[in-house]
Design an enzyme around this catalytic site. Structure first.
Site, PDB file in Angstrom:
ATOM      1  N   HIS A 124       1.196  -1.220  -0.249  1.00 56.43           N
ATOM      2  CA  HIS A 124      -0.228   0.196   0.011  1.00 56.43           C
ATOM      3  C   HIS A 124       0.399   1.314  -0.068  1.00 56.43           C
ATOM      4  O   HIS A 124       0.376   2.265   0.246  1.00 56.43           O
ATOM      5  CB  HIS A 124      -0.859   0.252   0.885  1.00 56.43           C
ATOM      6  CG  HIS A 124      -1.953  -1.275   1.104  1.00 56.43           C
ATOM      7  ND1 HIS A 124      -2.854  -1.553  -0.331  1.00 56.43           N
ATOM      8  CD2 HIS A 124      -2.114  -2.266   1.988  1.00 56.43           C
ATOM      9  CE1 HIS A 124      -3.407  -1.721   0.358  1.00 56.43           C
ATOM     10  NE2 HIS A 124      -3.232  -2.759   1.911  1.00 56.43           N
TER      11      HIS A 124
ATOM     12  N   ASP B 142      -3.624 -10.421  -2.467  1.00 61.31           N
ATOM     13  CA  ASP B 142      -3.682  -9.342  -0.974  1.00 61.31           C
ATOM     14  C   ASP B 142      -4.984  -8.897  -1.561  1.00 61.31           C
ATOM     15  O   ASP B 142      -5.413  -8.802  -2.521  1.00 61.31           O
ATOM     16  CB  ASP B 142      -2.475  -8.921  -0.260  1.00 61.31           C
ATOM     17  CG  ASP B 142      -3.117  -8.104   0.833  1.00 61.31           C
ATOM     18  OD1 ASP B 142      -2.899  -8.358   1.555  1.00 61.31           O
ATOM     19  OD2 ASP B 142      -4.467  -7.430   1.147  1.00 61.31           O
TER      20      ASP B 142
ATOM     21  N   HIS C  33      -6.859  -6.836  -0.416  1.00 62.62           N
ATOM     22  CA  HIS C  33      -6.834  -5.138  -0.640  1.00 62.62           C
ATOM     23  C   HIS C  33      -6.261  -4.787  -2.176  1.00 62.62           C
ATOM     24  O   HIS C  33      -5.427  -5.340  -2.039  1.00 62.62           O
ATOM     25  CB  HIS C  33      -6.240  -4.698   0.392  1.00 62.62           C
ATOM     26  CG  HIS C  33      -7.148  -5.063   2.313  1.00 62.62           C
ATOM     27  ND1 HIS C  33      -6.336  -6.046   3.070  1.00 62.62           N
ATOM     28  CD2 HIS C  33      -8.234  -5.002   2.680  1.00 62.62           C
ATOM     29  CE1 HIS C  33      -7.023  -5.888   3.577  1.00 62.62           C
ATOM     30  NE2 HIS C  33      -8.300  -5.769   3.534  1.00 62.62           N
TER      31      HIS C  33
ATOM     32  N   ASP D 103      -5.119 -12.588   3.430  1.00 63.01           N
ATOM     33  CA  ASP D 103      -6.832 -12.086   4.179  1.00 63.01           C
ATOM     34  C   ASP D 103      -7.708 -12.598   2.947  1.00 63.01           C
ATOM     35  O   ASP D 103      -8.839 -11.569   3.041  1.00 63.01           O
ATOM     36  CB  ASP D 103      -6.451 -10.282   4.085  1.00 63.01           C
ATOM     37  CG  ASP D 103      -5.439  -9.733   2.981  1.00 63.01           C
ATOM     38  OD1 ASP D 103      -4.765  -9.951   2.083  1.00 63.01           O
ATOM     39  OD2 ASP D 103      -5.192  -8.568   3.983  1.00 63.01           O
TER      40      ASP D 103
END
Length: 368
Positions: free
Chosen positions: A142, A179, A181, A267
């Site tokens: 991120h 991931d 996200h 996740d």
């Protein structure tokens, strides 16, 4: 060729200090685990411990690495950001924006986390290892060039790619981010370049908000070299495998990379508290097998996986162990204690068909 596993106990010591807590620590406010960060060290430590207990660690080339150098960091991050990060870290910790706190010494731990990714990419690109896994913490996908986000303080994968490029070890690299996200930081760093293909599979509208839409394809020289699959909440085992077969592997075949790097978050697992997907340890195992086979066909097996998210302290170790068994070709398995339950939670056939149809529609929009 052996499989490398890069880790360091010091990365487990990263925390947010008092800055991560909603309320100030002290008095009647009990201290929080991991300095208040939802991104706990236990998910990583328990993965390493599980591999030790099953004997898988003994079959891997277990290594540590030095911290990424300032020269490596400045290929991605401006000096002003690094200076502010170091000064705040030395002064006892804090945060530099976007609610990504760190305690004293956070700068050094973050450079070590990046250094693990650098060493893993270097070892595989140079032929010293067949493939590798970097247990990096804090994570990195991120973090943009000048802003930390989502527990990420340095762009670990981008730093590692540019370090290898500076040594002439790679030219074209594909980054696959599964991931849950969106890998917005890695995408933003390479958004106007064609020498890095970024592919992100993520839950639609989870984090960051309004990020990772199909229409985000890159700009300038990078036009067409960013691929996003914002998947519906509830996507499970067959939807993820369909996404790899229908979009990811064809895109990799068209790109012909020198190396594949996976931003490996767990996740998307069914029990994760920060997402609403239905992947299982088996899902991560099969995806690893598929990408490993693809790397063998396209780039002499050069595959590196860098740890990102995953927030279930109980289940992440089993997902990670499944990945490491597949990556190394070991016959040591850690039986998934939730396999039966999670199998029953998979999407109903009608919904699963809808999920796969939505992936097909995105593939057409992406010209794949």
């Amino acid at each position: 060729m052996s499989t490398g596993f890069f880790w360091d106990e010091r990365c487990f010591w990263h925390g947010g200090g008092n800055y991560a807590a909603t309320l100030p620590i002290g008095g009647l406010v009990q201290p929080l685990a991991a300095g208040g960060l939802p991104e706990s060290p236990e998910t990583k430590r328990r993965l390493k411990n599980l591999m030790d207990v099953t004997g898988l660690s003994a079959q891997l080339d277990m290594r540590t690495a030095p911290e990424a150098t300032r020269e490596m960091l400045e290929r991605i991050h401006p000096a002003s950001y690094l200076d502010a990060f170091k000064a705040t870290s030395d002064a006892g910790g804090g945060e530099l924006g976007h609610h990504t706190p760190f305690a004293q010494g956070g700068y050094e731990i973050a450079t070590l986390s990046a250094g693990l990714a650098v060493a893993a990419v270097d070892a595989v690109a140079s032929g010293a290892l067949g493939n590798a896994y970097a247990l990096s913490r804090p994570p990195g996908h991120h973090c943009t060039a000048d802003e930390p986000m989502g527990f990420c303080l340095l762009a670990n994968i981008a730093i590692a790619i540019e370090a290898a490029r500076a040594k002439g070890l790679v030219n074209r690299v594909a980054v696959l981010d599964w991931d849950v996200h969106h890998g917005n930081g890695t995408q933003s760093i390479f958004y106007d370049r064609s020498d890095v293909l970024t592919i992100s599979l993520h839950q639609h509208s989870n984090y960051p908000l309004n990020s990772g839409m199909v229409e985000e394809r890159g700009t300038g020289d990078g036009a067409g070299y960013a691929i996003n699959l914002p998947m519906h909440a509830g996507s499970g085992h067959t939807a993820y495998l369909h996404a790899l077969d229908r979009v990811v592997i064809p895109a990799l075949e068209a790109y012909q990379p020198d190396m594949i790097v996976v931003a490996c978050g767990y996740d998307a697992a069914s029990v994760d508290p920060l997402a609403r997907m239905q992947a299982t340890a088996e899902t991560f195992s099969v995806m690893t097998h598929k990408i490993k086979d693809t790397a063998a066909r396209l780039c002499d097996g050069k595959l590196v996986m860098v740890h990102e998210g995953g927030y279930s302290e109980v289940y992440v170790p089993f997902c990670g162990h499944a990945v490491m068994t597949a990556l190394s070709g070991s016959d040591i398995h850690a039986a998934d204690p939730m396999a039966d339950v999670l199998h029953q939670r998979q999407p109903a056939p009608e919904f699963d068909a809808f999920l796969r149809q939505s992936i097909d529609a995105m593939a057409l929009e992406l010209d794949l």
